[in-house]
Design an enzyme around this catalytic site. Sequence first.
Site, mmCIF file in Angstrom:
data_model
loop_
_atom_site.group_PDB
_atom_site.id
_atom_site.type_symbol
_atom_site.label_atom_id
_atom_site.label_comp_id
_atom_site.label_asym_id
_atom_site.label_seq_id
_atom_site.Cartn_x
_atom_site.Cartn_y
_atom_site.Cartn_z
ATOM 1 N N LYS A 124 0.866 -1.181 0.000
ATOM 2 C CA LYS A 124 0.000 0.000 0.000
ATOM 3 C C LYS A 124 0.898 1.226 0.000
ATOM 4 C CE LYS A 124 -4.459 0.762 0.117
ATOM 5 N NZ LYS A 124 -5.555 -0.128 -0.298
ATOM 6 N N ASP A 164 -7.055 4.079 -4.597
ATOM 7 C CA ASP A 164 -7.742 3.882 -3.315
ATOM 8 C C ASP A 164 -8.417 5.235 -3.058
ATOM 9 O OD1 ASP A 164 -7.701 1.742 -0.931
ATOM 10 O OD2 ASP A 164 -7.642 3.702 0.004
HETATM 11 N N1 GLU Z 1 -7.402 -0.065 -3.004
HETATM 12 C C1 GLU Z 1 -8.073 -1.282 -3.344
HETATM 13 C C2 GLU Z 1 -8.038 -2.222 -2.172
HETATM 14 O O1 GLU Z 1 -8.054 -1.784 -1.034
HETATM 15 C C3 GLU Z 1 -7.607 -1.867 -4.657
HETATM 16 C C4 GLU Z 1 -6.151 -2.191 -4.753
HETATM 17 C C5 GLU Z 1 -5.701 -2.635 -6.165
HETATM 18 O O2 GLU Z 1 -6.510 -2.692 -7.068
HETATM 19 O O3 GLU Z 1 -4.516 -2.956 -6.261
HETATM 20 O O4 GLU Z 1 -8.059 -3.420 -2.293
#
Ligand code: GLU
Length: 445
Positions: A124, A164
């Site tokens: 992240k 996100d």
């Molecule tokens: N932010 C999204 C999550 O919390 C998607 C992450 C992504 O597609 O890599 O899973």
Amino acid sequence: MKVKEIMNRLEARYAHEREYLQAVHEVLESIEDIYNQHPEFEKAKIIERIVEPDRIFTFKVPWQDDRGEIQINTGYRVQFNNAIGPYKGGFRFHSSVTLSTLKFLGFEQTFKNALTTLPMGGAKGGSDFNTRGKSDAEVMRFCQAFITELWRHIGPDTDVPAGDIGVGSREIGYMYGWYRKLARENTGVLTGKGMTWGGSLIRPEATGFGGVYFVEHMLQRQGLSIKDKTVVVSGFGNVAWGAALKATELGAKVIAISGPDGYIYDKSGLDRAKIDYMLYLRATCNDVVQPYSDEFPEAVFVAGKKPWELKCDIAMPCAIQNELDADDAQRLVDNGVICVAEVSNMGCTPEAVELFIRKRKLYAPGKAVNAGGVSVSGLEMSQNAMKLNWTREEIDEKLKLIMQNIHESCVQYGMQTDGYVDYVKGANIAGFMKVARAVLEQGLC
Ligand code: GLU
């Protein structure tokens, strides 16, 4: 393993990282019993190795605003674990972002991605930069400065970021363009791309759609269906939009959405025009949901309150972590809620989760319910690698199958002696076992 000992050590070391400690504690509590049946995990110190990220990049992001003034934000990328595939997980741009937020999200992402059945590790990243109130040019300059620092550390087989909160197709576009220029390659380094430059159909809808597919499976096990159920959704961004769209399509009535300023109660339920209006609202207003009641006067705006005080059958938190606390949970239970499906990451506080489980409510955590988003990101990576595109129907079918598999894993690992499915345990154990085995089998690295 003694959960207490490990938590004490982490608390001493990372005393101020409240959200990270909360996320680790929830997983460790769930897996304690099964972990203790595997002495080989203990010997290899699997837990101690999994709770710490592989590495963290922290960097300065200097950029110039439209008045010519220099602004400085902090950027991060937490590469948590890549035992089962390249690091994968979104960027969050929001003023509330701290290292603790991104460590909690990266930790959760590792298990979520393991649940999807696709080969993706967990990561992240993000910044305390807020896109609200910024011009397109300012957002572009910020995104370029952010990627200037990070591009060396990401790549289609190394680390594949996505969106996100605060990072949508506009931000992904600016970051992708800058990466392409610096790296001199056109590869699927980010997901959530535009349709003409490597994006996947259904990616914008995927988190919300997947969440509703998961709810359908939870209800079906009880002989119920989402049709004609009353649904309360929080948030009004991309995730809330996808959830409202699919729930409505399947015959449910979505009676509320919310923003930081309060919530909208729309007794007659959202129709397609109102759901489309959510996108407009998100794109044009300054993070407030109130204008919905000007546009649709039959709806009521309730200032400064959360929508969990409304009577509903299904509650779907779709906004941010810890948005539903013990008092909210009590109100939902008193009002006869049937199912609470967390679409935001760690949307419910530990006390709220404990209450839902004690009351034997259908409750499932974000890492299972919202895994549809990253799953379609995984499918975008496959399409980019093949240099081919699947149709909307093909992707939707694959998404449905993935959500069904995740639900089955939760039931397999979460079944209690009284027949109740503890989805928190189920999701944590299923995700953990997969990552733990991969780490063990690959030796000390
Ligand atoms: N932010 C999204 C999550 O919390 C998607 C992450 C992504 O597609 O890599 O899973």
